[in-house]
Design a protein around this motif. Structure first.
Motif, PDB file in Angstrom:
ATOM      1  N   THR A 271       0.817  -1.218   0.000  1.00 34.42           N
ATOM      2  CA  THR A 271       0.000   0.000   0.000  1.00 34.42           C
ATOM      3  C   THR A 271       0.851   1.269   0.000  1.00 34.42           C
ATOM      4  OG1 THR A 271      -0.137   0.011   2.422  1.00 34.42           O
ATOM      5  CG2 THR A 271      -1.864  -1.167   1.227  1.00 34.42           C
ATOM      6  N   ILE A 272       2.150   1.144   0.245  1.00 34.04           N
ATOM      7  CA  ILE A 272       3.044   2.303   0.211  1.00 34.04           C
ATOM      8  C   ILE A 272       3.226   2.759  -1.235  1.00 34.04           C
ATOM      9  CG2 ILE A 272       5.443   3.044   0.545  1.00 34.04           C
ATOM     10  CD1 ILE A 272       4.030   2.946   3.133  1.00 34.04           C
ATOM     11  N   PRO A 273       3.090   4.058  -1.529  1.00 34.67           N
ATOM     12  CA  PRO A 273       3.306   4.543  -2.901  1.00 34.67           C
ATOM     13  C   PRO A 273       4.705   4.194  -3.402  1.00 34.67           C
ATOM     14  CG  PRO A 273       2.283   6.242  -1.544  1.00 34.67           C
ATOM     15  CD  PRO A 273       2.671   5.135  -0.610  1.00 34.67           C
ATOM     16  N   SER A 274       4.791   3.830  -4.652  1.00 34.82           N
ATOM     17  CA  SER A 274       6.080   3.425  -5.214  1.00 34.82           C
ATOM     18  C   SER A 274       6.947   4.638  -5.537  1.00 34.82           C
ATOM     19  CB  SER A 274       5.861   2.597  -6.482  1.00 34.82           C
ATOM     20  OG  SER A 274       5.170   3.359  -7.458  1.00 34.82           O
ATOM     21  N   VAL A 275       8.247   4.391  -5.605  1.00 36.31           N
ATOM     22  CA  VAL A 275       9.213   5.419  -5.972  1.00 36.31           C
ATOM     23  C   VAL A 275       9.550   5.260  -7.446  1.00 36.31           C
ATOM     24  CG1 VAL A 275      11.535   6.319  -5.564  1.00 36.31           C
ATOM     25  CG2 VAL A 275      10.161   5.477  -3.646  1.00 36.31           C
ATOM     26  N   ASP A 276       9.382   6.314  -8.206  1.00 36.78           N
ATOM     27  CA  ASP A 276       9.630   6.269  -9.645  1.00 36.78           C
ATOM     28  C   ASP A 276      11.117   6.475  -9.921  1.00 36.78           C
ATOM     29  OD1 ASP A 276       9.617   6.341 -12.371  1.00 36.78           O
ATOM     30  OD2 ASP A 276       8.482   8.218 -12.551  1.00 36.78           O
ATOM     31  N   LEU A 277      11.842   5.375 -10.048  1.00 37.50           N
ATOM     32  CA  LEU A 277      13.278   5.452 -10.262  1.00 37.50           C
ATOM     33  C   LEU A 277      13.639   5.905 -11.670  1.00 37.50           C
ATOM     34  CD1 LEU A 277      14.422   2.214  -8.396  1.00 37.50           C
ATOM     35  CD2 LEU A 277      14.468   4.562  -7.564  1.00 37.50           C
ATOM     36  N   THR A 278      12.669   5.935 -12.557  1.00 38.03           N
ATOM     37  CA  THR A 278      12.955   6.402 -13.918  1.00 38.03           C
ATOM     38  C   THR A 278      12.948   7.927 -14.010  1.00 38.03           C
ATOM     39  OG1 THR A 278      10.616   6.338 -14.597  1.00 38.03           O
ATOM     40  CG2 THR A 278      11.927   4.318 -14.866  1.00 38.03           C
ATOM     41  N   ASP A 279      12.485   8.584 -12.950  1.00 43.48           N
ATOM     42  CA  ASP A 279      12.525  10.051 -12.900  1.00 43.48           C
ATOM     43  C   ASP A 279      13.935  10.453 -12.474  1.00 43.48           C
ATOM     44  OD1 ASP A 279      12.061  12.732 -12.744  1.00 43.48           O
ATOM     45  OD2 ASP A 279      10.471  12.618 -11.248  1.00 43.48           O
TER      46      ASP A 279
ATOM     47  N   SER B 233      17.706  -5.829  -3.048  1.00 41.22           N
ATOM     48  CA  SER B 233      19.085  -5.821  -3.544  1.00 41.22           C
ATOM     49  C   SER B 233      19.355  -4.609  -4.418  1.00 41.22           C
ATOM     50  CB  SER B 233      19.363  -7.094  -4.348  1.00 41.22           C
ATOM     51  OG  SER B 233      18.612  -7.076  -5.561  1.00 41.22           O
ATOM     52  N   ALA B 234      20.625  -4.278  -4.511  1.00 41.42           N
ATOM     53  CA  ALA B 234      21.046  -3.207  -5.408  1.00 41.42           C
ATOM     54  C   ALA B 234      20.710  -3.560  -6.848  1.00 41.42           C
ATOM     55  CB  ALA B 234      22.549  -2.963  -5.250  1.00 41.42           C
ATOM     56  N   GLU B 235      20.765  -4.841  -7.163  1.00 40.54           N
ATOM     57  CA  GLU B 235      20.455  -5.287  -8.522  1.00 40.54           C
ATOM     58  C   GLU B 235      19.039  -4.902  -8.928  1.00 40.54           C
ATOM     59  OE1 GLU B 235      20.908  -6.613 -12.200  1.00 40.54           O
ATOM     60  OE2 GLU B 235      22.534  -6.598 -10.718  1.00 40.54           O
ATOM     61  N   GLU B 236      18.079  -5.006  -7.999  1.00 42.66           N
ATOM     62  CA  GLU B 236      16.705  -4.600  -8.295  1.00 42.66           C
ATOM     63  C   GLU B 236      16.645  -3.128  -8.690  1.00 42.66           C
ATOM     64  OE1 GLU B 236      13.860  -5.399  -5.248  1.00 42.66           O
ATOM     65  OE2 GLU B 236      14.636  -7.413  -4.849  1.00 42.66           O
ATOM     66  N   VAL B 237      17.381  -2.300  -7.960  1.00 40.91           N
ATOM     67  CA  VAL B 237      17.381  -0.869  -8.235  1.00 40.91           C
ATOM     68  C   VAL B 237      18.020  -0.583  -9.587  1.00 40.91           C
ATOM     69  CG1 VAL B 237      18.170   1.387  -7.422  1.00 40.91           C
ATOM     70  CG2 VAL B 237      17.439  -0.348  -5.774  1.00 40.91           C
ATOM     71  N   VAL B 238      19.117  -1.242  -9.864  1.00 40.41           N
ATOM     72  CA  VAL B 238      19.809  -1.048 -11.143  1.00 40.41           C
ATOM     73  C   VAL B 238      18.894  -1.405 -12.302  1.00 40.41           C
ATOM     74  CG1 VAL B 238      21.739  -1.818 -12.576  1.00 40.41           C
ATOM     75  CG2 VAL B 238      22.094  -1.374 -10.138  1.00 40.41           C
ATOM     76  N   ARG B 239      18.159  -2.511 -12.166  1.00 44.06           N
ATOM     77  CA  ARG B 239      17.230  -2.899 -13.229  1.00 44.06           C
ATOM     78  C   ARG B 239      16.124  -1.869 -13.401  1.00 44.06           C
ATOM     79  NH1 ARG B 239      17.485  -8.167 -10.892  1.00 44.06           N
ATOM     80  NH2 ARG B 239      15.416  -7.836 -10.000  1.00 44.06           N
ATOM     81  N   ALA B 240      15.623  -1.347 -12.285  1.00 43.70           N
ATOM     82  CA  ALA B 240      14.535  -0.371 -12.358  1.00 43.70           C
ATOM     83  C   ALA B 240      14.988   0.928 -13.011  1.00 43.70           C
ATOM     84  CB  ALA B 240      13.993  -0.090 -10.957  1.00 43.70           C
ATOM     85  N   ILE B 241      16.219   1.321 -12.749  1.00 45.46           N
ATOM     86  CA  ILE B 241      16.762   2.518 -13.392  1.00 45.46           C
ATOM     87  C   ILE B 241      16.938   2.293 -14.887  1.00 45.46           C
ATOM     88  CG2 ILE B 241      18.815   3.999 -13.555  1.00 45.46           C
ATOM     89  CD1 ILE B 241      19.147   3.628 -10.538  1.00 45.46           C
ATOM     90  N   GLY B 242      17.266   1.045 -15.240  1.00 44.09           N
ATOM     91  CA  GLY B 242      17.412   0.715 -16.648  1.00 44.09           C
ATOM     92  C   GLY B 242      18.748   1.085 -17.234  1.00 44.09           C
ATOM     93  N   VAL B 243      19.782   1.128 -16.393  1.00 40.37           N
ATOM     94  CA  VAL B 243      21.103   1.510 -16.887  1.00 40.37           C
ATOM     95  C   VAL B 243      21.639   0.496 -17.876  1.00 40.37           C
ATOM     96  CG1 VAL B 243      23.501   1.921 -16.234  1.00 40.37           C
ATOM     97  CG2 VAL B 243      21.673   2.828 -14.831  1.00 40.37           C
ATOM     98  N   GLY B 244      21.513  -0.798 -17.535  1.00 36.11           N
ATOM     99  CA  GLY B 244      22.031  -1.821 -18.424  1.00 36.11           C
ATOM    100  C   GLY B 244      21.347  -1.808 -19.775  1.00 36.11           C
ATOM    101  N   GLU B 245      20.012  -1.619 -19.766  1.00 33.80           N
ATOM    102  CA  GLU B 245      19.255  -1.567 -21.018  1.00 33.80           C
ATOM    103  C   GLU B 245      19.646  -0.359 -21.834  1.00 33.80           C
ATOM    104  OE1 GLU B 245      16.857  -3.125 -23.830  1.00 33.80           O
ATOM    105  OE2 GLU B 245      17.379  -4.016 -21.912  1.00 33.80           O
ATOM    106  N   ARG B 246      19.878   0.759 -21.140  1.00 33.09           N
ATOM    107  CA  ARG B 246      20.257   1.980 -21.835  1.00 33.09           C
ATOM    108  C   ARG B 246      21.610   1.802 -22.512  1.00 33.09           C
ATOM    109  NH1 ARG B 246      20.955   7.938 -18.971  1.00 33.09           N
ATOM    110  NH2 ARG B 246      21.099   9.133 -20.888  1.00 33.09           N
ATOM    111  N   ARG B 247      22.549   1.147 -21.790  1.00 35.26           N
ATOM    112  CA  ARG B 247      23.861   0.893 -22.370  1.00 35.26           C
ATOM    113  C   ARG B 247      23.759  -0.033 -23.573  1.00 35.26           C
ATOM    114  NH1 ARG B 247      27.444  -0.321 -16.935  1.00 35.26           N
ATOM    115  NH2 ARG B 247      27.971   1.830 -16.413  1.00 35.26           N
ATOM    116  N   LYS B 248      22.915  -1.078 -23.432  1.00 36.05           N
ATOM    117  CA  LYS B 248      22.744  -2.047 -24.515  1.00 36.05           C
ATOM    118  C   LYS B 248      22.200  -1.347 -25.776  1.00 36.05           C
ATOM    119  CE  LYS B 248      20.156  -6.240 -25.652  1.00 36.05           C
ATOM    120  NZ  LYS B 248      19.197  -7.242 -25.139  1.00 36.05           N
ATOM    121  N   ASN B 249      21.168  -0.509 -25.608  1.00 36.31           N
ATOM    122  CA  ASN B 249      20.596   0.207 -26.730  1.00 36.31           C
ATOM    123  C   ASN B 249      21.602   1.152 -27.359  1.00 36.31           C
ATOM    124  OD1 ASN B 249      18.209  -1.105 -26.292  1.00 36.31           O
ATOM    125  ND2 ASN B 249      17.298   0.542 -25.085  1.00 36.31           N
ATOM    126  N   HIS B 250      22.407   1.788 -26.498  1.00 37.78           N
ATOM    127  CA  HIS B 250      23.416   2.716 -27.012  1.00 37.78           C
ATOM    128  C   HIS B 250      24.451   1.959 -27.842  1.00 37.78           C
ATOM    129  CE1 HIS B 250      26.190   6.101 -27.167  1.00 37.78           C
ATOM    130  NE2 HIS B 250      27.160   5.284 -26.758  1.00 37.78           N
TER     131      HIS B 250
END
Length: 250
Positions: free
Chosen positions: A17-25, A228-245
């Motif tokens: 029920t806690i509002p989520s944090v938008d890590l993509t912002d 885990s830190a891995e969850e946060v990294v995935r939510a930020i999408g850094v790896g995907e951004r690097r892959k697309n780049h």
């Protein structure tokens, strides 16, 4: 599953029920690394040395978790936030005076009692070399550094003004000690309207029960908990951004 496990699971369900944090912002979301200094996050120095002098073996679990789990997780978070161009804030605990006159009486008296019992001096003084951040997770040029004189940053620093002026509205917390400076700062941030997240493996406490209780309580009332830190990294999408780049530049 016993009754205790059932109760624990029920509380975890309620945390949804806690509002989520938008890590993509990315412009409005900052990583906050709390107190990873030699004074309280290194063997044979500062607070750890004092506690071990008073009660040998009391910091064994804390140091093992710090070295094996927490520091690697913080480094992973720092790498992701830096790669994404997201703000990073480093918080330290320190007094500008050897007598700690700029700290609350309770904190000052507790420190002096521990120092006398352990036979060490100037545990939190900024003139002590132990005041420095651990080199593995030290601030890079341009990153924000805030010194606090209380265990919660919002009560003993300018962090509120700094975050407001930078347009930061979401905070991801890592550091030490989970149930003290990290949790206190994160709770106060939530009460002030920030979206908050604790990253479990990027925090360390003296015993597992204290860490787990802090995470459960925070997740129920104040903000999100990432395992885990891995969850946060995935939510930020850094790896995907690097892959697309990489694909777009071939």
């Amino acid at each position: 599953m016993n009754q205790s496990e059932k109760t624990s699971a029920a509380f975890e369900d309620l945390s949804s029920t806690i509002p989520s944090v938008d890590l993509t912002d990315r412009r409005a979301t900052a990583l906050v690394v709390v107190d990873v200094q030699y004074s309280d996050a290194a063997p044979d120095r500062g607070w750890v040395k004092a506690c071990e002098a008073v009660e040998p073996g009391s910091m064994r679990y804390y140091l093992e978790r710090l070295e094996q789990t927490t520091l690697p997780a913080i480094r992973q978070l720092l790498g992701a936030f830096r790669a994404a161009g997201m703000p990073v804030v480093h918080i330290s605990t320190g007094s500008a005076y050897r007598d700690m006159r700029d700290c609350p009486p309770r904190f000052r008296d507790w420190t002096h009692r521990l120092e006398r019992a352990a036979g060490i001096d100037d545990m939190w003084w900024t003139g002590n070399p132990d005041y420095a951040f651990r080199k593995e997770v030290a601030p890079m040029e341009g990153e924000t550094v805030i010194r606090k004189t209380t265990q919660g940053a919002f009560n003993g620093s300018e962090i509120q003004n700094v975050l407001d002026r930078a347009g930061i509205r979401n905070l991801v917390f890592a550091g030490v000690v989970t149930s003290c400076c990290v949790e206190t700062t994160a709770r106060d941030a939530a009460d002030r309207g920030f979206g908050c997240m604790l990253v479990s493996d990027a925090c360390a406490d003296c015993i597992p029960a204290m860490h787990d209780a802090a995470m459960m309580n925070f997740g129920l009332y104040f903000g999100q908990v990432a395992r885990s830190a891995e969850e946060v990294v995935r939510a930020i999408g850094v790896g995907e951004r690097r892959k697309n780049h990489d694909v777009s530049t071939r």
